[in-house]
Design a protein around this motif. Sequence first.
Motif, PDB file in Angstrom:
ATOM      1  N   LEU A 244       0.833  -1.203   0.000  1.00 43.01           N
ATOM      2  CA  LEU A 244       0.000   0.000   0.000  1.00 43.01           C
ATOM      3  C   LEU A 244       0.868   1.254   0.000  1.00 43.01           C
ATOM      4  O   LEU A 244       0.555   2.242  -0.683  1.00 43.01           O
ATOM      5  N   ALA A 245       1.990   1.230   0.733  1.00 41.32           N
ATOM      6  CA  ALA A 245       2.900   2.374   0.757  1.00 41.32           C
ATOM      7  C   ALA A 245       3.460   2.650  -0.632  1.00 41.32           C
ATOM      8  O   ALA A 245       3.563   3.805  -1.073  1.00 41.32           O
ATOM      9  N   THR A 246       3.817   1.590  -1.337  1.00 44.45           N
ATOM     10  CA  THR A 246       4.327   1.730  -2.708  1.00 44.45           C
ATOM     11  C   THR A 246       3.276   2.380  -3.609  1.00 44.45           C
ATOM     12  O   THR A 246       3.573   3.251  -4.437  1.00 44.45           O
ATOM     13  N   LYS A 247       2.025   1.975  -3.423  1.00 45.92           N
ATOM     14  CA  LYS A 247       0.928   2.518  -4.220  1.00 45.92           C
ATOM     15  C   LYS A 247       0.734   4.009  -3.933  1.00 45.92           C
ATOM     16  O   LYS A 247       0.496   4.799  -4.859  1.00 45.92           O
ATOM     17  N   LEU A 248       0.841   4.396  -2.657  1.00 44.00           N
ATOM     18  CA  LEU A 248       0.696   5.804  -2.309  1.00 44.00           C
ATOM     19  C   LEU A 248       1.793   6.642  -2.951  1.00 44.00           C
ATOM     20  O   LEU A 248       1.531   7.729  -3.484  1.00 44.00           O
ATOM     21  N   VAL A 249       3.013   6.141  -2.906  1.00 39.28           N
ATOM     22  CA  VAL A 249       4.148   6.871  -3.476  1.00 39.28           C
ATOM     23  C   VAL A 249       3.970   7.046  -4.987  1.00 39.28           C
ATOM     24  O   VAL A 249       4.297   8.104  -5.553  1.00 39.28           O
ATOM     25  N   GLU A 250       3.425   6.039  -5.633  1.00 45.13           N
ATOM     26  CA  GLU A 250       3.209   6.105  -7.089  1.00 45.13           C
ATOM     27  C   GLU A 250       2.268   7.242  -7.475  1.00 45.13           C
ATOM     28  O   GLU A 250       2.403   7.842  -8.537  1.00 45.13           O
ATOM     29  N   HIS A 251       1.306   7.563  -6.597  1.00 47.45           N
ATOM     30  CA  HIS A 251       0.341   8.613  -6.916  1.00 47.45           C
ATOM     31  C   HIS A 251       0.846  10.004  -6.514  1.00 47.45           C
ATOM     32  O   HIS A 251       0.220  11.009  -6.881  1.00 47.45           O
ATOM     33  N   GLN A 252       1.914  10.068  -5.732  1.00 48.56           N
ATOM     34  CA  GLN A 252       2.678  11.290  -5.468  1.00 48.56           C
ATOM     35  C   GLN A 252       1.964  12.366  -4.649  1.00 48.56           C
ATOM     36  O   GLN A 252       2.616  13.246  -4.092  1.00 48.56           O
ATOM     37  N   HIS A 253       0.652  12.341  -4.542  1.00 49.62           N
ATOM     38  CA  HIS A 253      -0.055  13.381  -3.800  1.00 49.62           C
ATOM     39  C   HIS A 253      -1.370  12.821  -3.257  1.00 49.62           C
ATOM     40  O   HIS A 253      -2.020  12.006  -3.919  1.00 49.62           O
ATOM     41  N   THR A 254      -1.742  13.277  -2.051  1.00 44.36           N
ATOM     42  CA  THR A 254      -2.984  12.756  -1.456  1.00 44.36           C
ATOM     43  C   THR A 254      -4.208  13.096  -2.308  1.00 44.36           C
ATOM     44  O   THR A 254      -5.192  12.343  -2.316  1.00 44.36           O
ATOM     45  N   ASP A 255      -4.161  14.204  -3.062  1.00 41.09           N
ATOM     46  CA  ASP A 255      -5.297  14.566  -3.920  1.00 41.09           C
ATOM     47  C   ASP A 255      -5.472  13.593  -5.076  1.00 41.09           C
ATOM     48  O   ASP A 255      -6.565  13.520  -5.664  1.00 41.09           O
ATOM     49  N   GLU A 256      -4.403  12.870  -5.408  1.00 39.06           N
ATOM     50  CA  GLU A 256      -4.437  11.960  -6.561  1.00 39.06           C
ATOM     51  C   GLU A 256      -4.753  10.514  -6.158  1.00 39.06           C
ATOM     52  O   GLU A 256      -4.850   9.650  -7.031  1.00 39.06           O
ATOM     53  N   LEU A 257      -4.924  10.265  -4.882  1.00 42.76           N
ATOM     54  CA  LEU A 257      -5.191   8.887  -4.450  1.00 42.76           C
ATOM     55  C   LEU A 257      -6.559   8.438  -4.958  1.00 42.76           C
ATOM     56  O   LEU A 257      -7.540   9.186  -4.896  1.00 42.76           O
ATOM     57  N   PRO A 258      -6.650   7.204  -5.451  1.00 40.80           N
ATOM     58  CA  PRO A 258      -7.885   6.737  -6.098  1.00 40.80           C
ATOM     59  C   PRO A 258      -8.936   6.185  -5.142  1.00 40.80           C
ATOM     60  O   PRO A 258      -9.942   5.641  -5.589  1.00 40.80           O
ATOM     61  N   PHE A 259      -8.731   6.330  -3.849  1.00 39.33           N
ATOM     62  CA  PHE A 259      -9.603   5.663  -2.870  1.00 39.33           C
ATOM     63  C   PHE A 259     -10.853   6.500  -2.611  1.00 39.33           C
ATOM     64  O   PHE A 259     -10.931   7.256  -1.625  1.00 39.33           O
ATOM     65  N   GLU A 260     -11.834   6.350  -3.482  1.00 38.43           N
ATOM     66  CA  GLU A 260     -13.051   7.151  -3.361  1.00 38.43           C
ATOM     67  C   GLU A 260     -13.844   6.826  -2.104  1.00 38.43           C
ATOM     68  O   GLU A 260     -14.646   7.639  -1.638  1.00 38.43           O
ATOM     69  N   GLN A 261     -13.625   5.603  -1.562  1.00 40.45           N
ATOM     70  CA  GLN A 261     -14.374   5.200  -0.369  1.00 40.45           C
ATOM     71  C   GLN A 261     -13.900   5.927   0.888  1.00 40.45           C
ATOM     72  O   GLN A 261     -14.558   5.883   1.931  1.00 40.45           O
ATOM     73  N   LEU A 262     -12.747   6.599   0.798  1.00 41.36           N
ATOM     74  CA  LEU A 262     -12.228   7.334   1.944  1.00 41.36           C
ATOM     75  C   LEU A 262     -12.624   8.809   1.859  1.00 41.36           C
ATOM     76  O   LEU A 262     -12.539   9.423   0.799  1.00 41.36           O
ATOM     77  N   ALA A 263     -13.023   9.368   2.974  1.00 41.03           N
ATOM     78  CA  ALA A 263     -13.317  10.793   3.029  1.00 41.03           C
ATOM     79  C   ALA A 263     -12.030  11.580   2.801  1.00 41.03           C
ATOM     80  O   ALA A 263     -10.917  11.088   3.020  1.00 41.03           O
ATOM     81  N   GLU A 264     -12.171  12.829   2.380  1.00 40.21           N
ATOM     82  CA  GLU A 264     -11.001  13.647   2.065  1.00 40.21           C
ATOM     83  C   GLU A 264     -10.058  13.782   3.250  1.00 40.21           C
ATOM     84  O   GLU A 264      -8.832  13.679   3.107  1.00 40.21           O
ATOM     85  N   LEU A 265     -10.617  13.998   4.441  1.00 31.63           N
ATOM     86  CA  LEU A 265      -9.774  14.169   5.619  1.00 31.63           C
ATOM     87  C   LEU A 265      -9.034  12.892   5.967  1.00 31.63           C
ATOM     88  O   LEU A 265      -7.904  12.931   6.465  1.00 31.63           O
ATOM     89  N   ARG A 266      -9.637  11.743   5.741  1.00 32.31           N
ATOM     90  CA  ARG A 266      -8.949  10.477   6.023  1.00 32.31           C
ATOM     91  C   ARG A 266      -7.849  10.233   5.004  1.00 32.31           C
ATOM     92  O   ARG A 266      -6.776   9.736   5.345  1.00 32.31           O
ATOM     93  N   ARG A 267      -8.089  10.577   3.727  1.00 34.23           N
ATOM     94  CA  ARG A 267      -7.036  10.428   2.710  1.00 34.23           C
ATOM     95  C   ARG A 267      -5.826  11.279   3.075  1.00 34.23           C
ATOM     96  O   ARG A 267      -4.681  10.889   2.850  1.00 34.23           O
ATOM     97  N   LYS A 268      -6.104  12.437   3.620  1.00 36.61           N
ATOM     98  CA  LYS A 268      -5.045  13.391   3.959  1.00 36.61           C
ATOM     99  C   LYS A 268      -4.049  12.813   4.966  1.00 36.61           C
ATOM    100  O   LYS A 268      -2.845  13.090   4.895  1.00 36.61           O
ATOM    101  N   VAL A 269      -4.544  12.018   5.922  1.00 35.68           N
ATOM    102  CA  VAL A 269      -3.670  11.481   6.974  1.00 35.68           C
ATOM    103  C   VAL A 269      -3.321  10.006   6.737  1.00 35.68           C
ATOM    104  O   VAL A 269      -2.688   9.385   7.598  1.00 35.68           O
ATOM    105  N   LEU A 270      -3.701   9.471   5.584  1.00 35.95           N
ATOM    106  CA  LEU A 270      -3.412   8.065   5.296  1.00 35.95           C
ATOM    107  C   LEU A 270      -1.909   7.773   5.227  1.00 35.95           C
ATOM    108  O   LEU A 270      -1.444   6.796   5.846  1.00 35.95           O
ATOM    109  N   PRO A 271      -1.102   8.559   4.502  1.00 37.94           N
ATOM    110  CA  PRO A 271       0.343   8.245   4.440  1.00 37.94           C
ATOM    111  C   PRO A 271       1.006   8.254   5.818  1.00 37.94           C
ATOM    112  O   PRO A 271       1.817   7.370   6.128  1.00 37.94           O
TER     113      PRO A 271
END
Length: 493
Positions: A244-271
């Motif tokens: 999952l860490a590798t996948k996050l790094v590939e997207h380079q920014h929390t705004d670009e993460l494809p996890f639509e099921q996560l709220a914006e604030l949760r995506r922000k603190v996911l890494p």
Amino acid sequence: MEKQLAPNSGRIIAAIDLGSNSFHLGIARVLDNNIQPMHRMKQRVQLAENSDDAGNLDPESMARGLECLRQFKQRLDQMQFETIRVVGTYALRHAPNRNQFIRQAREILQLPIEIISGREEARLIYTGVSQNQVVQHPSLVIDIGGGSTELVIGQGHQAQALESLSMGCVSYQSRFFSDGKISEKRMKKAILAAEQQLELLQQRYLRFGFDACIGCSGTIKAITLLVHDGDLSKPLKLKHLEALATKLVEHQHTDELPFEQLAELRRKVLPSGLAILIACFRQLEIEQMQFSESALREGVLSELADMALHQDIRQRTIDSLQKRYQLDRQHSALITQSAQWLHQQLGGKKKHRVWLEFASALHEIGLHINYRGIHKHGEYILSNINLPGFNLDEQQLLAFLVRWQRKKLSGFELPGLQTIDDGHLMKLIISLRLAILLHLGRRHRIALPQLKVEEQNLMLQFSEGLEDNDLLQADLELEKQHLSSLGWQLNWR
């Protein structure tokens, strides 16, 4: 408006957890010794976000938190409760300006706000987990919050090792991913920082040993949902986290993460949350982790459901300290009896007398350091030691009573506590000081005097004359001087 439950429908209780990332409200019914959840609310307010270097809460973060509490209040007003408990965690523990938030929160909720220590938070988290699932084998429980991470080893209903580390998904997000950018270098730095924190307990926890690992709260829940496509029953392993860490790094920014099921604030603190969890797996050699829905909120509800259990935890804490520091229990019991007798005559409230019992039990704890300055040493120990069952306000009260048990009152200032108002605290101080004075030097055979009080004038009436007791008269003369510095007049006959 929701229909109110009839009295025979059980006791209705509620718990509010003011976390650094999310605020939680839990409402439950206690029926036939069982806790039945009725309603849950959660809002990600990110109270710790944008705190300054000193830990002061940001005005916008406080505003989000207060608006959340207004919504909670609307829900609470729809029902009748036997008791409600509100606890604050890391962000409120460490913020120098926390009183600004607490004052407004109390006005909104019309309830006291308890700030609990990190280890007390860890204990309550374990209580929540163990009350809602069988912890058959020694298990490690991990809760990654917004400002801190709690790690507990326990078995059954007993927590055996408790720690709270200053690393959380919101604080690490501000530190390593504040602009939302995700890179391999940043992820490694965040993991390394968490590993350094874990060094504080690594060897001790590995020697202690555990057969299973349980994760709880939002960060671990979100990661489990992502890794297992919404299935919370499957365990997490280190390989899942690293992928999952590798996948996050590939997207380079929390705004670009494809996890639509996560709220914006949760995506922000996911890494940041993921970095902390990876560090936990590596440093503590965790093979796999199972998710639990229960955590701090459920722990608070569990103890509310059985207040006798909560009282027992506090008494066990006092008993443990008496044993650990080899304190004189017989002497303490006599001081308790005398202090409570005097407190009753002062017109103090019965519910406050337990604090005379606790303070009397521990008034000589400062001997562990040195007899000279025993009261100051006692305050230091009680201010810094772990006290299971006590929140920080109660811990401050206990330390304050021990600090001002005797000697001069120069520098005395009432602390303005939530647990007790200043007027009733002063009655505790006077009762404790006079009781300790009466039994000074193990003076155990003295007949207790009557205490008359009129405004700030105190009159001790002894059944036997003091003509032959020069030492007690000298002690009373000295105490008269001390109390007069606060505007109290002490006399005796």
